[in-house]
Design an enzyme around this catalytic site. Sequence first.
Site, PDB file in Angstrom:
ATOM      1  N   SER A 141       0.866  -1.187   0.000  1.00  0.00           N
ATOM      2  CA  SER A 141       0.000   0.000   0.000  1.00  0.00           C
ATOM      3  C   SER A 141       0.899   1.232   0.000  1.00  0.00           C
ATOM      4  O   SER A 141       2.079   1.144   0.373  1.00  0.00           O
ATOM      5  CB  SER A 141      -0.857   0.008   1.278  1.00  0.00           C
ATOM      6  N   TYR A 154      -1.715  -2.000  10.789  1.00  0.00           N
ATOM      7  CA  TYR A 154      -1.908  -2.139   9.342  1.00  0.00           C
ATOM      8  C   TYR A 154      -0.770  -1.451   8.571  1.00  0.00           C
ATOM      9  O   TYR A 154      -0.153  -2.054   7.684  1.00  0.00           O
ATOM     10  CB  TYR A 154      -3.261  -1.565   8.918  1.00  0.00           C
TER      11      TYR A 154
HETATM   12  N1  LIG Z   1      -8.759  -0.840  -0.775  1.00  0.00           N
HETATM   13  C1  LIG Z   1      -7.755  -0.005  -0.507  1.00  0.00           C
HETATM   14  O1  LIG Z   1      -7.926   1.224  -0.344  1.00  0.00           O
HETATM   15  C2  LIG Z   1      -6.353  -0.576  -0.431  1.00  0.00           C
HETATM   16  C3  LIG Z   1      -5.271   0.332  -0.518  1.00  0.00           C
HETATM   17  C4  LIG Z   1      -3.997  -0.171  -0.448  1.00  0.00           C
HETATM   18  C5  LIG Z   1      -3.762  -1.530  -0.308  1.00  0.00           C
HETATM   19  N2  LIG Z   1      -4.830  -2.386  -0.221  1.00  0.00           N
HETATM   20  C6  LIG Z   1      -4.537  -3.818  -0.062  1.00  0.00           C
HETATM   21  O2  LIG Z   1      -5.082  -4.512  -1.163  1.00  0.00           O
HETATM   22  C7  LIG Z   1      -5.285  -5.877  -0.792  1.00  0.00           C
HETATM   23  C8  LIG Z   1      -6.659  -6.305  -1.263  1.00  0.00           C
HETATM   24  O3  LIG Z   1      -7.633  -5.601  -0.513  1.00  0.00           O
HETATM   25  P1  LIG Z   1      -8.968  -5.016  -1.152  1.00  0.00           P
HETATM   26  O4  LIG Z   1      -8.869  -3.551  -1.102  1.00  0.00           O
HETATM   27  O5  LIG Z   1      -9.286  -5.683  -2.428  1.00  0.00           O
HETATM   28  O6  LIG Z   1      -9.990  -5.416   0.014  1.00  0.00           O
HETATM   29  P2  LIG Z   1     -11.143  -6.521   0.073  1.00  0.00           P
HETATM   30  O7  LIG Z   1     -12.146  -6.271  -0.981  1.00  0.00           O
HETATM   31  O8  LIG Z   1     -11.572  -6.523   1.507  1.00  0.00           O
HETATM   32  O9  LIG Z   1     -10.382  -7.872  -0.259  1.00  0.00           O
HETATM   33  C9  LIG Z   1      -9.616  -8.573   0.697  1.00  0.00           C
HETATM   34  C10 LIG Z   1      -9.500 -10.002   0.244  1.00  0.00           C
HETATM   35  O10 LIG Z   1      -8.750 -10.735   1.252  1.00  0.00           O
HETATM   36  C11 LIG Z   1      -9.487 -11.904   1.587  1.00  0.00           C
HETATM   37  N3  LIG Z   1      -9.231 -12.308   2.963  1.00  0.00           N
HETATM   38  C12 LIG Z   1      -9.484 -11.590   4.082  1.00  0.00           C
HETATM   39  N4  LIG Z   1      -9.167 -12.303   5.170  1.00  0.00           N
HETATM   40  C13 LIG Z   1      -8.713 -13.507   4.722  1.00  0.00           C
HETATM   41  C14 LIG Z   1      -8.228 -14.683   5.363  1.00  0.00           C
HETATM   42  N5  LIG Z   1      -8.158 -14.767   6.702  1.00  0.00           N
HETATM   43  N6  LIG Z   1      -7.853 -15.746   4.602  1.00  0.00           N
HETATM   44  C15 LIG Z   1      -7.941 -15.688   3.252  1.00  0.00           C
HETATM   45  N7  LIG Z   1      -8.364 -14.588   2.587  1.00  0.00           N
HETATM   46  C16 LIG Z   1      -8.747 -13.512   3.315  1.00  0.00           C
HETATM   47  C17 LIG Z   1     -10.956 -11.494   1.393  1.00  0.00           C
HETATM   48  O11 LIG Z   1     -11.794 -12.594   1.161  1.00  0.00           O
HETATM   49  P3  LIG Z   1     -12.690 -13.333   2.261  1.00  0.00           P
HETATM   50  O12 LIG Z   1     -13.310 -12.269   3.107  1.00  0.00           O
HETATM   51  O13 LIG Z   1     -13.630 -14.105   1.408  1.00  0.00           O
HETATM   52  O14 LIG Z   1     -11.725 -14.205   3.007  1.00  0.00           O
HETATM   53  C18 LIG Z   1     -10.852 -10.674   0.110  1.00  0.00           C
HETATM   54  O15 LIG Z   1     -10.847 -11.526  -1.008  1.00  0.00           O
HETATM   55  C19 LIG Z   1      -5.095  -5.946   0.719  1.00  0.00           C
HETATM   56  O16 LIG Z   1      -3.819  -6.487   1.005  1.00  0.00           O
HETATM   57  C20 LIG Z   1      -5.167  -4.489   1.148  1.00  0.00           C
HETATM   58  O17 LIG Z   1      -4.438  -4.235   2.325  1.00  0.00           O
HETATM   59  C21 LIG Z   1      -6.113  -1.936  -0.292  1.00  0.00           C
END
Ligand SMILES: NC(=O)c1ccc[n+]([C@@H]2O[C@H](COP(=O)([O-])OP(=O)(O)OC[C@H]3O[C@@H](n4cnc5c(N)ncnc54)[C@H](OP(=O)(O)O)[C@@H]3O)[C@@H](O)[C@H]2O)c1
Length: 265
Positions: A141, A154
Amino acid sequence: MSAPRPAVLVTGASGGIGADLARIFARHGHDLVLVARSAEKLKALADEIESTGRSRPLVVPCDLTAVGAVDALAARLEAEGVVVEILVNNAGYGLLGDVADLDPVAQMGIIDLNIRALVALCLRFLPELRARRGKILNVASVVAFFPGPGMAIYYASKAFTLSFGQALGQELRGFGVGVTTLCPGVTLTGFQARAGFTSDIAIMRFGAATSASVAASGYAGLIAGRRTVIPGFSNKLLCRIVPLLPRAILLPMIASMQKRKTGKT
Ligand SMILES: NC(=O)c1ccc[n+]([C@@H]2O[C@H](COP(=O)([O-])OP(=O)(O)OC[C@H]3O[C@@H](n4cnc5c(N)ncnc54)[C@H](OP(=O)(O)O)[C@@H]3O)[C@@H](O)[C@H]2O)c1
């Protein structure tokens, strides 16, 4: 015995950035392994990809923070005759709030998923990645570049992801394994709800990226062999300038920004 089938393993593929990364890899002809806890969402994505004429992804629902989860996943792939040619460590979450106020178990879960599972997957699949001169895409991130009071664990977990990925990439250069760290800025996904954001701050309305555009940047950077990918000009600027600010200015500034996300100020 048939030859092992190379595939791209995407964690956190049930929604957001991970689901869009899976779609892009599928469009480019890769076979996929989809991992997350939500079996139904993974199956729906596998149906969607199969309906476009691509081969059906292997769906492996699992909680990556559970003890033995990575070994069980590796055993399943071995049984299916699948080898990992690209590992995408995307699953992750954060929690909004001060360390002293948040549930300790939930906070340790961030470390278990964002750090422990990510490292365990790299270590487990490294031999086959080296043998196939494969690739790793780790999702960090923009917050990897500075500390984050109000989301301390985080931010620190993403600093780990960036540092670990860059160092691992250097170590693996001689083996032909590329390691790319994707550093998205605010992206509208399920992330905000799970983190507990209750307030609609301006950056989320006007500065947010789509998961599809972030995934496209990550894919392009990985294929181009880039070490670090920061999607968007303003995010690139943020990662260069914010770390230069004196901590006495930076830390209270970030703390007050986090408070705004709770809707309490
Ligand atoms: N959205 C933002 O603003 C942002 C910015 C910078 C970085 N990121 C990073 O991008 C990545 C993806 O996040 P996203 O934004 O796409 O959020 P998201 O929509 O909440 O996706 C998170 C994914 O991780 C999975 N997950 C969560 N807990 C898990 C576990 N215990 N075991 C296996 N899978 C798990 C979730 O699926 P289930 O709930 O089905 O397990 C989901 O598929 C993350 O690493 C996040 O930190 C996001």
